[in-house]
Design a protein around this motif. Structure first.
Motif, PDB file in Angstrom:
ATOM      1  N   ASN A  63      24.472  91.915  -6.178  1.00  0.00           N
ATOM      2  CA  ASN A  63      24.355  90.467  -6.311  1.00  0.00           C
ATOM      3  C   ASN A  63      22.889  90.054  -6.226  1.00  0.00           C
ATOM      4  OD1 ASN A  63      27.318  90.120  -6.064  1.00  0.00           O
ATOM      5  ND2 ASN A  63      26.967  90.681  -3.926  1.00  0.00           N
ATOM      6  N   ASN A  65      25.538  90.460 -10.510  1.00  0.00           N
ATOM      7  CA  ASN A  65      26.177  89.158 -10.328  1.00  0.00           C
ATOM      8  C   ASN A  65      25.094  88.168  -9.905  1.00  0.00           C
ATOM      9  OD1 ASN A  65      28.634  90.521 -10.714  1.00  0.00           O
ATOM     10  ND2 ASN A  65      28.862  90.874  -8.515  1.00  0.00           N
ATOM     11  N   LEU A 118      23.641  84.249  -8.890  1.00  0.00           N
ATOM     12  CA  LEU A 118      23.820  82.870  -8.430  1.00  0.00           C
ATOM     13  C   LEU A 118      22.440  82.230  -8.344  1.00  0.00           C
ATOM     14  CD1 LEU A 118      25.451  80.508  -7.230  1.00  0.00           C
ATOM     15  CD2 LEU A 118      25.212  81.587  -4.979  1.00  0.00           C
ATOM     16  N   ASP A 163      28.640  87.950 -14.873  1.00  0.00           N
ATOM     17  CA  ASP A 163      29.109  87.085 -13.787  1.00  0.00           C
ATOM     18  C   ASP A 163      27.903  86.285 -13.294  1.00  0.00           C
ATOM     19  OD1 ASP A 163      29.945  85.891 -11.450  1.00  0.00           O
ATOM     20  OD2 ASP A 163      30.853  87.683 -10.591  1.00  0.00           O
ATOM     21  N   LYS A 164      27.797  85.041 -13.723  1.00  0.00           N
ATOM     22  CA  LYS A 164      26.646  84.231 -13.324  1.00  0.00           C
ATOM     23  C   LYS A 164      27.067  82.777 -13.112  1.00  0.00           C
ATOM     24  CE  LYS A 164      25.077  83.760 -18.146  1.00  0.00           C
ATOM     25  NZ  LYS A 164      23.924  83.957 -19.063  1.00  0.00           N
ATOM     26  N   MET A 165      26.391  82.149 -12.123  1.00  0.00           N
ATOM     27  CA  MET A 165      26.706  80.767 -11.798  1.00  0.00           C
ATOM     28  C   MET A 165      25.422  80.013 -11.478  1.00  0.00           C
ATOM     29  SD  MET A 165      29.157  79.189  -8.777  1.00  0.00           S
ATOM     30  CE  MET A 165      30.663  79.731  -9.598  1.00  0.00           C
ATOM     31  N   ARG A 175      24.003  76.365  -9.743  1.00  0.00           N
ATOM     32  CA  ARG A 175      24.386  75.216  -8.915  1.00  0.00           C
ATOM     33  C   ARG A 175      23.186  74.304  -8.693  1.00  0.00           C
ATOM     34  NH1 ARG A 175      28.821  75.692  -5.548  1.00  0.00           N
ATOM     35  NH2 ARG A 175      28.370  73.476  -5.175  1.00  0.00           N
ATOM     36  N   TYR A 228      28.106  76.563  -0.898  1.00  0.00           N
ATOM     37  CA  TYR A 228      27.899  77.217  -2.186  1.00  0.00           C
ATOM     38  C   TYR A 228      27.882  78.741  -2.052  1.00  0.00           C
ATOM     39  CZ  TYR A 228      22.913  78.375  -1.386  1.00  0.00           C
ATOM     40  OH  TYR A 228      21.736  78.909  -0.930  1.00  0.00           O
ATOM     41  N   GLU A 272      31.660  79.990  -1.088  1.00  0.00           N
ATOM     42  CA  GLU A 272      32.558  79.993  -2.242  1.00  0.00           C
ATOM     43  C   GLU A 272      32.288  81.162  -3.182  1.00  0.00           C
ATOM     44  OE1 GLU A 272      31.620  76.263  -3.960  1.00  0.00           O
ATOM     45  OE2 GLU A 272      32.583  75.074  -2.375  1.00  0.00           O
ATOM     46  N   TRP A 273      31.100  81.747  -3.082  1.00  0.00           N
ATOM     47  CA  TRP A 273      30.702  82.729  -4.100  1.00  0.00           C
ATOM     48  C   TRP A 273      30.489  84.144  -3.571  1.00  0.00           C
ATOM     49  CZ3 TRP A 273      26.524  85.873  -5.462  1.00  0.00           C
ATOM     50  CH2 TRP A 273      26.440  86.258  -6.801  1.00  0.00           C
ATOM     51  N   LEU A 274      29.808  84.295  -2.440  1.00  0.00           N
ATOM     52  CA  LEU A 274      29.330  85.615  -2.023  1.00  0.00           C
ATOM     53  C   LEU A 274      30.356  86.538  -1.374  1.00  0.00           C
ATOM     54  CD1 LEU A 274      26.882  87.484  -1.882  1.00  0.00           C
ATOM     55  CD2 LEU A 274      26.298  86.446   0.316  1.00  0.00           C
ATOM     56  N   ARG A 322      32.301  89.009  -3.409  1.00  0.00           N
ATOM     57  CA  ARG A 322      31.444  89.919  -4.173  1.00  0.00           C
ATOM     58  C   ARG A 322      30.665  90.863  -3.258  1.00  0.00           C
ATOM     59  NH1 ARG A 322      31.807  85.044  -6.661  1.00  0.00           N
ATOM     60  NH2 ARG A 322      32.077  85.012  -8.955  1.00  0.00           N
TER      61      ARG A 322
END
Length: 351
Positions: free
Chosen positions: A159, A287, A289, A315-317, A319, A337, A340-342, A345
């Motif tokens: 990540n 991944n 973020l 897999d990318k986001m 915010r 944030y 919800e994401w880490l 993963r």
């Protein structure tokens, strides 16, 4: 009646003013209180390890912070520490503290920081934790360095989290005039940097204060308004201490940043070389973020968001969060944030 109300308001103001002055005279509240131990040292740099009470994830987190500020902002104080939140969630945490460079360190470039410090530090963290993969979390200019490292890394990065990283230097409103002068060849700092070798911390602090002077001044108004709130005052004093505690900046790194990034925007354009190897954002497949702050006056969204279109991550986001350059990560709990994401993963133990 109106006169009495006015007297009360004036008395309250005087009282808060006195409290604010007293707060500034009192001993500074403790900072950086999360339990840690050093696991590797190089020159002025230290790799810190923060062990969780109960390890809940198999993928540790490796923090890379800016070169011009102290990383203690990530462990500001009890209840205001991003590192503390990670540890409480069950993550193993590593923090690379580059330390303050001296005159003798003037030849340390961004390239040197990436290869000799970040890459070596990540390898040490993987060996120390016994993990098969790692999360790299870069903040501010540390996010730029983390992205550069990830673009040429051989290590297993699962990540990559980039918080307010300047990536596209063609969109820096505060530095437009300097950047234009550099691009035209009307300005160059190479000679003076070769002489002084390292930019002193007070000059770094002065430069940022000039860029952000209204915001810098408004923080004192905030203290005056809430001078009777002990918890707020303690948090304000820690943050103010960090804000004014800039570290020196190695001359070679400043030159490379001004010439390769601000002037030529080489990293975004795919022309940056690290050890004779192109640092291509397309090489990033972890991944991803990426986070920007809506109220960030130092690194606007336009400097951050372009990275999303250049990486190869499936897999990318992205915010855009409410808050400023540093405040988005100073929360009383593990930031939403990240929650919800880490975790999903990070190889949850027992799943």
């Amino acid at each position: 009646m109106k006169k009495r109300k006015k007297d009360n308001e004036e008395g309250s103001s005087v009282s808060k003013l006195q409290l604010a002055f007293e707060a500034l005279k009192n001993p500074l509240p403790k900072m950086g209180v999360t339990r840690r131990e050093p696991v590797w040292k190089k020159n002025k740099a230290i790799l810190w390890y923060y062990p969780p009470e109960e390890k809940k994830y198999g993928v540790p987190v490796f923090f890379v912070y800016s070169l011009i500020n102290q990383p203690v902002i990530l462990d500001l104080g009890p209840g205001s520490s991003l590192i503390e939140h990670f540890v409480n969630e069950g993550f193993e945490v590593y923090l690379l503290d580059f330390g303050p460079p001296g005159y003798e360190d003037g030849d340390i470039s961004l390239e040197t920081y990436i290869v000799n410090y970040i890459q070596t530090g990540v390898r040490r963290a993987l060996r120390h934790s016994g993990a098969k993969e790692i999360t790299i979390f870069g903040v501010c200019l540390g996010g730029t360095l983390a992205a550069m490292y990830a673009s040429m890394a051989e290590e297993p990065i699962k990540n990559l989290i980039l918080s307010t990283p300047p990536i596209d230097f063609s969109h820096s409103p505060e530095m437009d005039q300097w950047a234009e002068a550099l691009r035209k060849g009307d300005a160059s700092f190479d000679e003076i940097l070769d002489v002084i070798q390292t930019v002193p911390g007070f000059l770094v602090n002065r430069g940022l204060s000039l860029l952000l002077s209204p915001i810098h001044f408004s923080s004192y108004l905030s203290l005056l308004t809430k001078a009777d709130d002990r918890e707020y005052v303690a948090k304000w004093r820690r943050f103010n201490k960090w804000t004014n505690g800039h570290v020196p900046f190695a001359g070679a790194a400043v030159k490379q940043m001004l010439n390769d990034l601000v002037r030529d925007n080489k990293f975004l354009k795919g022309h940056l070389l690290i050890k004779n190897k192109k640092a291509l954002l397309t090489n990033i497949k972890a991944n991803l973020l990426v986070v920007a702050g809506k109220d960030d006056a130092l690194i606007p969204e336009t400097m951050v968001k372009p990275v999303m279109e250049l990486v190869s991550s499936q897999d990318k986001m992205y915010r855009l969060l409410k808050g400023g350059h540093t405040t988005i990560n100073i929360t009383p709990h593990f930031p939403d944030y990240l929650a919800e994401w880490l975790p999903e993963r990070s190889a949850p133990i027992g799943n």
